[in-house]
Scaffold this motif. Structure first.
Motif: not given
Length: 411
Positions: A183, A230, A246
């Protein structure tokens, strides 16, 4: 639209090798796809090797070369130490090769390859940050560069920790650290960088002016926050925090797509050249990626996740990069070799500096391969996935040939 100046652009000989190596690594990654099956886990070592071959060798290599050119142009200041790019290139290229060999053949090589990549990216990030401090501009593109480089540092540090963990030298939760790494790099660096470049390059090449930037500003803030949530959630093991991240990512991407739609409505250039087709296809596949990611969160079907990531990487990211190569490379070559001749002799137009038939073949083979690959992953069809690999490799050959000719034009 972000102002652009060529006064601080570095020489072509510094930038061209990044595009040369990037396209070569893309060709190799498409060739390697022929040896994979549509059923897999992202924690498989061979899959991780392919992902790093594609992301480090192609995506990062091209982005680094493009940013070497665009950062001083957009910031209107010269690089603090532009010659570090002569060091970054071999470190990144060699580090990528060693890491891929580590994933595929000998895990003990991973820390060494990871260290080379770590050094290359730290040099890149700190040089960019130092250059940012020289500018007095405060635009969204400037902020994007700053935040994306911060996330790049987090991404490479977690990546190096993963390399040590996979080689057995460090005890970590590989699954959670992998999520944080992915991420930070994909969301925090690649997507933020693409968002920042979009605000400069798409209006410039489509001749769209005077648009409102509210949507992309919201997208920028949401994506920055989502990556942070995240990342922290993955490091601390808080699944609920990751889910919030998300959700914010989806919202951020929605505002980004809305911004592109606003720009598209104002475009003056209506010609569907290879750049325009690539950008349209890129955003179609981004929508498909979002659709299948939603399906995954609802059904928890791994095939939906694999399809979503496929359309994000091979569709959106690849076509955004490839499409812009057919605009950026001819301009760089023209600016270096033909700009001094203006008014003295006839010089070529930018669209004359690449083979349109070769570019068209690249587009159709590659787009067909992306769609076939998505279907192959969704239905776990080996035949469809192998066909996709064949189409993608053929498209990569056309890209490699046309890119070599563009870079050699006028020599």
């Amino acid at each position: 639209m972000t102002p652009v100046s060529q006064d601080f652009a570095p020489p072509l000989k510094l930038i061209a090798p990044f595009f040369d190596f990037g396209v070569l690594f893309y060709l190799l990654s498409m060739l390697a796809l022929l040896f994979f099956e549509p059923t897999f886990s992202y924690q498989q070592m061979d899959v991780a090797g392919w992902v790093h071959l594609f992301l480090l060798g192609f995506v990062m290599m091209i982005i680094f070369g493009a940013m070497a050119q665009l950062i001083p142009v957009v910031l209107e200041v010269g690089h603090v130490v532009v010659d570090v790019y002569y060091i970054i290139l071999p470190l990144l290229a060699l580090g990528t090769v060693v890491m891929v060999l580590g994933f595929w053949l000998m895990p003990a090589l991973l820390p060494y390859g990871g260290l080379l990549v770590l050094i290359a990216m730290i040099i890149f990030a700190f040089e960019n940050i130092a250059t940012l401090k020289k500018t007095e501009l405060r635009t969204l593109t400037v902020d994007t560069v700053a935040w994306s480089n911060g996330y790049l540092l987090l991404g490479i540090l977690t990546g190096f920790a993963l390399a040590l963990g996979l080689s057995g030298d460090l005890g970590i939760n590989v699954s959670l650290m992998l999520k944080a790494h992915v991420y930070a790099v994909l969301g925090g660096y690649v997507i933020l960088t693409i968002m920042g470049l979009s605000l400069t390059l798409i209006p410039m090449f489509s001749l769209a002016h005077g648009f409102d930037e509210t949507a992309v500003k919201r997208a920028f803030k949401l994506v920055i926050l989502s990556v942070a949530l995240v990342f922290v959630g993955a490091v601390l093991g808080f699944e609920w925090l990751m889910m919030i991240g998300y959700a914010l990512s989806f919202a951020g991407i929605f505002f980004y797509i809305w911004q592109i739609y606003i720009i598209a409505k104002l475009t003056v250039r209506k010609e569907l050249d290879v750049w325009a087709k690539s950008i349209i296809f890129a955003f179609v596949t981004l929508l498909l990626s979002i659709l299948f990611s939603i399906v995954y969160f609802i059904t928890e079907q791994e095939t939906a996740l694999h399809t979503s990531v496929w359309f994000l990487l091979l569709g959106f990211v690849t076509f955004f990069i490839i499409g812009h190569l057919y605009k950026i490379v001819p301009f760089l070559v023209w600016f270096e070799r033909f700009a001094p001749l203006v008014g003295k002799e006839k010089v070529p137009m930018l669209h004359e500096m690449y083979n349109k038939e070769g570019a068209a073949m690249m587009f159709w083979f590659t787009s067909a391969g992306v769609l076939l690959g998505g279907a192959g992953l969704l239905f776990e069809s080996g035949i469809l996935f192998k066909a996709a690999g064949s189409f993608l490799f053929t498209g990569a050959v056309f890209l490699y040939i046309t890119m070599k000719k563009m870079l050699a034009y006028g020599e």
